[in-house]
Design a protein around this motif. Structure first.
Motif, PDB file in Angstrom:
ATOM      1  N   PHE A 239       2.404 -24.417 -10.447  1.00  0.00           N
ATOM      2  CA  PHE A 239       3.244 -23.934 -11.550  1.00  0.00           C
ATOM      3  C   PHE A 239       3.289 -22.414 -11.681  1.00  0.00           C
ATOM      4  N   SER A 240       2.947 -21.721 -10.609  1.00  0.00           N
ATOM      5  CA  SER A 240       3.067 -20.268 -10.657  1.00  0.00           C
ATOM      6  C   SER A 240       3.213 -19.711  -9.248  1.00  0.00           C
ATOM      7  N   GLU A 241       4.085 -18.705  -9.108  1.00  0.00           N
ATOM      8  CA  GLU A 241       4.248 -18.010  -7.840  1.00  0.00           C
ATOM      9  C   GLU A 241       3.524 -16.666  -7.845  1.00  0.00           C
ATOM     10  N   VAL A 242       2.832 -16.369  -8.935  1.00  0.00           N
ATOM     11  CA  VAL A 242       2.159 -15.081  -9.059  1.00  0.00           C
ATOM     12  C   VAL A 242       1.136 -14.848  -7.949  1.00  0.00           C
ATOM     13  N   PRO A 243       0.321 -15.866  -7.563  1.00  0.00           N
ATOM     14  CA  PRO A 243      -0.634 -15.601  -6.478  1.00  0.00           C
ATOM     15  C   PRO A 243       0.010 -15.095  -5.202  1.00  0.00           C
ATOM     16  N   LEU A 244       1.260 -15.489  -4.938  1.00  0.00           N
ATOM     17  CA  LEU A 244       1.948 -14.996  -3.746  1.00  0.00           C
ATOM     18  C   LEU A 244       2.190 -13.492  -3.824  1.00  0.00           C
ATOM     19  N   SER A 245       2.272 -12.973  -5.036  1.00  0.00           N
ATOM     20  CA  SER A 245       2.515 -11.543  -5.200  1.00  0.00           C
ATOM     21  C   SER A 245       1.267 -10.711  -4.941  1.00  0.00           C
ATOM     22  N   ILE A 246       0.106 -11.363  -4.929  1.00  0.00           N
ATOM     23  CA  ILE A 246      -1.142 -10.629  -4.731  1.00  0.00           C
ATOM     24  C   ILE A 246      -1.126  -9.901  -3.398  1.00  0.00           C
ATOM     25  N   ALA A 247      -0.682 -10.590  -2.333  1.00  0.00           N
ATOM     26  CA  ALA A 247      -0.658  -9.976  -1.011  1.00  0.00           C
ATOM     27  C   ALA A 247       0.245  -8.746  -0.995  1.00  0.00           C
ATOM     28  N   THR A 248       1.408  -8.865  -1.630  1.00  0.00           N
ATOM     29  CA  THR A 248       2.356  -7.750  -1.638  1.00  0.00           C
ATOM     30  C   THR A 248       1.803  -6.550  -2.390  1.00  0.00           C
ATOM     31  N   PHE A 249       1.319  -6.783  -3.610  1.00  0.00           N
ATOM     32  CA  PHE A 249       0.812  -5.675  -4.415  1.00  0.00           C
ATOM     33  C   PHE A 249      -0.458  -5.074  -3.805  1.00  0.00           C
ATOM     34  N   ALA A 250      -1.309  -5.939  -3.243  1.00  0.00           N
ATOM     35  CA  ALA A 250      -2.527  -5.423  -2.610  1.00  0.00           C
ATOM     36  C   ALA A 250      -2.172  -4.578  -1.385  1.00  0.00           C
ATOM     37  N   GLY A 251      -1.168  -5.028  -0.612  1.00  0.00           N
ATOM     38  CA  GLY A 251      -0.755  -4.265   0.558  1.00  0.00           C
ATOM     39  C   GLY A 251      -0.213  -2.899   0.173  1.00  0.00           C
ATOM     40  N   ILE A 252       0.632  -2.880  -0.861  1.00  0.00           N
ATOM     41  CA  ILE A 252       1.181  -1.594  -1.315  1.00  0.00           C
ATOM     42  C   ILE A 252       0.074  -0.670  -1.804  1.00  0.00           C
ATOM     43  N   LEU A 253      -0.847  -1.229  -2.599  1.00  0.00           N
ATOM     44  CA  LEU A 253      -1.935  -0.427  -3.157  1.00  0.00           C
ATOM     45  C   LEU A 253      -2.785   0.201  -2.059  1.00  0.00           C
ATOM     46  N   PHE A 254      -3.170  -0.601  -1.060  1.00  0.00           N
ATOM     47  CA  PHE A 254      -4.074  -0.076  -0.043  1.00  0.00           C
ATOM     48  C   PHE A 254      -3.348   0.824   0.951  1.00  0.00           C
ATOM     49  N   CYS A 255      -2.038   0.670   1.111  1.00  0.00           N
ATOM     50  CA  CYS A 255      -1.276   1.630   1.906  1.00  0.00           C
ATOM     51  C   CYS A 255      -1.292   2.996   1.223  1.00  0.00           C
ATOM     52  N   LEU A 256      -1.116   2.997  -0.088  1.00  0.00           N
ATOM     53  CA  LEU A 256      -1.152   4.258  -0.832  1.00  0.00           C
ATOM     54  C   LEU A 256      -2.539   4.883  -0.785  1.00  0.00           C
ATOM     55  N   LEU A 257      -3.568   4.051  -0.927  1.00  0.00           N
ATOM     56  CA  LEU A 257      -4.933   4.570  -0.850  1.00  0.00           C
ATOM     57  C   LEU A 257      -5.234   5.128   0.530  1.00  0.00           C
ATOM     58  N   ALA A 258      -4.763   4.427   1.571  1.00  0.00           N
ATOM     59  CA  ALA A 258      -4.993   4.905   2.933  1.00  0.00           C
ATOM     60  C   ALA A 258      -4.277   6.235   3.172  1.00  0.00           C
ATOM     61  N   PHE A 259      -3.047   6.364   2.658  1.00  0.00           N
ATOM     62  CA  PHE A 259      -2.309   7.609   2.800  1.00  0.00           C
ATOM     63  C   PHE A 259      -3.024   8.752   2.080  1.00  0.00           C
ATOM     64  N   ALA A 260      -3.489   8.466   0.849  1.00  0.00           N
ATOM     65  CA  ALA A 260      -4.204   9.499   0.095  1.00  0.00           C
ATOM     66  C   ALA A 260      -5.510   9.867   0.775  1.00  0.00           C
ATOM     67  N   GLY A 261      -6.232   8.867   1.285  1.00  0.00           N
ATOM     68  CA  GLY A 261      -7.491   9.145   1.972  1.00  0.00           C
ATOM     69  C   GLY A 261      -7.281   9.943   3.241  1.00  0.00           C
ATOM     70  N   GLY A 262      -6.212   9.610   3.996  1.00  0.00           N
ATOM     71  CA  GLY A 262      -5.927  10.361   5.219  1.00  0.00           C
ATOM     72  C   GLY A 262      -5.580  11.806   4.923  1.00  0.00           C
ATOM     73  N   ALA A 263      -4.790  11.993   3.869  1.00  0.00           N
ATOM     74  CA  ALA A 263      -4.423  13.364   3.487  1.00  0.00           C
ATOM     75  C   ALA A 263      -5.648  14.161   3.078  1.00  0.00           C
ATOM     76  N   PHE A 264      -6.581  13.518   2.368  1.00  0.00           N
ATOM     77  CA  PHE A 264      -7.799  14.211   1.941  1.00  0.00           C
ATOM     78  C   PHE A 264      -8.655  14.602   3.135  1.00  0.00           C
ATOM     79  N   ILE A 265      -8.775  13.687   4.118  1.00  0.00           N
ATOM     80  CA  ILE A 265      -9.598  13.977   5.293  1.00  0.00           C
ATOM     81  C   ILE A 265      -9.001  15.134   6.097  1.00  0.00           C
ATOM     82  N   ILE A 266      -7.665  15.129   6.264  1.00  0.00           N
ATOM     83  CA  ILE A 266      -7.017  16.215   6.998  1.00  0.00           C
ATOM     84  C   ILE A 266      -7.219  17.546   6.283  1.00  0.00           C
TER      85      ILE A 266
END
Length: 313
Positions: free
Chosen positions: A225-252
């Motif tokens: 009765f809910s499709e919300v769990p399917l959104s977890i993968a999408t939102f988690a992917g977006i979040l960690f892409c942003l974190l990875a980009f920020a982390g890479g920029a900090f390391i550089i």
């Protein structure tokens, strides 16, 4: 007016006679205003449940039973009982008397006095006698499902309810293989009023619902009765892409300004393991929904009847 009483049974040889005795007392209080039929569903019991039902049916013309070829689960038993019921009103009850039969009188009175009311349900206002951890997780389940689902499920609501025929017909029109009755009762709509009562412990036998089985059942409800769990993968992917980009920029930036080389394989290992676990979690969620689709496309029967009582003449 005929009232059909649907009673799923799994290893309930001790409870069935006690249940029937209490129901007959309640039936007598209706003073002949309604006729009753009992539909017992033996869900693949491995004790003497089937023998008890045979004896009860042979001695009481209002009692019918049918027995599954194996244990298909309570959801299948409820669906089978609803399909077999002939009553103008239909009720679903647990045989262990945790659904107080005396409430049936008040439920029937509410339906008689309110023509626009389609169903009278029951909900527990206390969980006395249950393990605290089970009560805690039950409350959390209702809180979560009502936030992520478009269907509102009442906390403490039981399957015990008295329904008019149009609502039963609507429920039977929901022919999905993966069934979650509490959600289906709410999804079909119809005007429902709830009676409250305090929790009643079993009169005999032991429950077949362990904490783990209830946990799996709650997962089924969320997925159905809910499709919300399917959104977890999408939102988690977006979040960690942003974190990875920020982390890479900090390391550089750190390397260019301070000349500090990137060091430390343990931190990299932890990050990789974390991201790997997140990916597996996302795949597991997607796989759960795909599994539901797979089972639906097979078009298997929800249950198989091996034996049934003789039809009444």
């Amino acid at each position: 007016m005929l009232i059909s009483v649907i009673v799923p049974c799994y290893n309930e040889e001790e409870s069935i006679p006690l249940f029937f005795q209490e129901m007959e007392k309640v039936k007598g209080q209706f003073a002949g205003r309604h006729q009753f039929e009992y539909i017992f569903v033996n869900d693949g019991s491995n004790d003497r449940t089937l023998d008890v039902l045979r004896e009860l049916s042979a001695s009481h013309p209002t009692v019918q039973y049918f027995s599954f070829s194996r244990n298909f689960g309570k959801e299948a038993a409820l669906y089978a009982g609803l399909r077999e019921a002939q009553g103008d009103w239909v009720t679903v009850m647990d045989v262990d008397l945790q659904d107080p039969p005396e409430l049936l009188l008040e439920m029937a009175q509410l339906l008689e006095n309110n023509a626009d009311l389609d169903c009278v349900g029951c909900r527990r206002v206390s969980r006395d006698g249950e393990p605290p951890i089970r009560s805690f997780f039950a409350k959390q389940f209702y809180s979560l499902i009502n936030k992520i689902s478009d269907v509102e499920m009442v906390d403490g609501a039981r399957d015990f309810r008295l329904m008019r025929r149009p609502m039963v017909t609507a429920i039977l029109d929901v022919t999905e293989y993966n069934r979650f009755s509490k959600g289906i009762f709410a999804w079909v709509g119809f005007k429902t009023e709830y009676l409250t009562y305090k929790n009643v412990e079993r009169v005999a036998g032991e429950t077949s619902w362990s904490f783990w089985s209830l946990f799996k059942y709650s997962i089924e409800g969320i997925v159905n009765f809910s499709e919300v769990p399917l959104s977890i993968a999408t939102f988690a992917g977006i979040l960690f892409c942003l974190l990875a980009f920020a982390g890479g920029a900090f390391i550089i930036f750190k390397t260019l300004v301070f000349g500090d080389p990137v060091a430390g394989w343990p931190s990299m290992t932890v990050i990789m393991l974390f991201l790997g676990g997140l990916q597996l979690l996302s795949l597991g969620i997607i796989g759960k929904y795909l599994g539901k689709v797979f089972m639906e496309t097979k078009k298997r029967p929800v249950y198989i009847i091996k034996e049934r009582s003789q039809p009444r003449k």
